[in-house]
Motif scaffolding. Structure first.
Motif, PDB file in Angstrom:
ATOM      1  N   ARG A   4       0.823  -1.221   0.000  1.00 49.72           N
ATOM      2  CA  ARG A   4       0.000   0.000   0.000  1.00 49.72           C
ATOM      3  C   ARG A   4       0.854   1.266   0.000  1.00 49.72           C
ATOM      4  N   VAL A   5       2.092   1.158  -0.497  1.00 50.07           N
ATOM      5  CA  VAL A   5       2.971   2.321  -0.599  1.00 50.07           C
ATOM      6  C   VAL A   5       3.372   2.503  -2.051  1.00 50.07           C
ATOM      7  N   LEU A   6       3.129   3.705  -2.594  1.00 53.37           N
ATOM      8  CA  LEU A   6       3.466   4.000  -3.977  1.00 53.37           C
ATOM      9  C   LEU A   6       4.573   5.047  -4.031  1.00 53.37           C
ATOM     10  N   ASN A   7       5.413   4.938  -5.056  1.00 56.00           N
ATOM     11  CA  ASN A   7       6.483   5.902  -5.270  1.00 56.00           C
ATOM     12  C   ASN A   7       6.598   6.201  -6.757  1.00 56.00           C
ATOM     13  N   GLY A  39      -5.136   5.891  -9.543  1.00 55.40           N
ATOM     14  CA  GLY A  39      -6.515   5.549  -9.855  1.00 55.40           C
ATOM     15  C   GLY A  39      -6.686   4.074 -10.169  1.00 55.40           C
ATOM     16  N   ARG A  40      -5.771   3.543 -10.957  1.00 55.79           N
ATOM     17  CA  ARG A  40      -5.828   2.112 -11.286  1.00 55.79           C
ATOM     18  C   ARG A  40      -5.609   1.256 -10.041  1.00 55.79           C
ATOM     19  N   PHE A  41      -4.671   1.684  -9.220  1.00 53.42           N
ATOM     20  CA  PHE A  41      -4.406   0.936  -7.989  1.00 53.42           C
ATOM     21  C   PHE A  41      -5.637   0.914  -7.092  1.00 53.42           C
ATOM     22  N   LEU A  42      -6.250   2.059  -6.891  1.00 54.34           N
ATOM     23  CA  LEU A  42      -7.410   2.141  -6.005  1.00 54.34           C
ATOM     24  C   LEU A  42      -8.589   1.353  -6.533  1.00 54.34           C
TER      25      LEU A  42
END
Length: 208
Positions: A112-115, A196-199
């Protein structure tokens, strides 16, 4: 599973300087492009414009959390985790955060961590590869294409799964500044699109 919950995903940010990615994402949340709400931002730099923006934005908890305040790395790691959990952060977004996350945050927010990184990973990533160092290396290698990469964060620096990439040409006449500007112009839209795609495919833990 598709996230069909009516409760918006709560986003937290870590930033070291301007936080342009956090600002682009916050704007997309306000416009309704992203079904999420920014709730918290912490910076390791007490004078960062990202921290000043968060304090002026309204609705965002803001904190200075750095080794200057917490010299023990484990204590700093715990302070960051406590800040995120106190603000019920669901997904953590790194926006030009120049520090490596500690094991407590990585474990609590695994997956749940994006960079975002200013190259086409796996090329030109890893320890010491950030900012203009990346662009200089791309030019020196004679690459004809570069871009930005949004990826999930794991314990290995810049080694997490790639979620999305943008592509830009590298011109023979490019300076570091010119290539940086071309890559940066793609980063905000790319980050919004990737998040957006991740969510769309993420379900809050414990949800039915």
């Amino acid at each position: 599973m598709i996230n069909k919950e009516k409760v918006p995903t709560r986003l937290g940010f870590l930033a070291s300087h301007g936080g342009s990615g956090a600002r682009a994402i916050a704007a997309a949340c306000r416009s309704g492009e992203l079904a999420a709400v920014p709730v918290a931002l912490a910076s390791n730099n007490s004078r960062s414009s990202a921290l000043a923006w968060a304090r002026a934005e309204g609705g965002l908890a803001a904190a200075h959390l750095s080794s200057a305040r917490f010299p023990d790395p484990a204590e700093l790691d715990g302070a960051i985790l406590a800040f995120l959990q106190e603000n019920s952060v669901d997904v953590l977004v790194l926006s030009g955060y120049m520090k490596v996350l500690g094991p407590q945050v990585l474990e609590a927010y695994a997956g749940r961590v994006l960079n975002i990184h200013p190259s086409l990973l796996p090329n030109y990533g890893g320890p010491g590869m950030y900012g203009d160092r990346v662009h200089a290396a791309v030019i020196a290698a004679g690459e004809r294409e570069s871009g930005a990469t949004v990826h999930l964060v794991t314990a290995g620096v810049d080694e997490g799964p790639v979620l999305a990439q943008s592509n830009v040409p590298v011109l023979l006449t490019d300076s570091v500044e010119q290539l940086r500007a071309r890559v940066q112009a793609t980063e905000g839209p790319l980050y919004v699109r990737a998040l957006g795609r991740f969510l769309a495919g993420w379900t809050r833990p414990g949800a039915p």
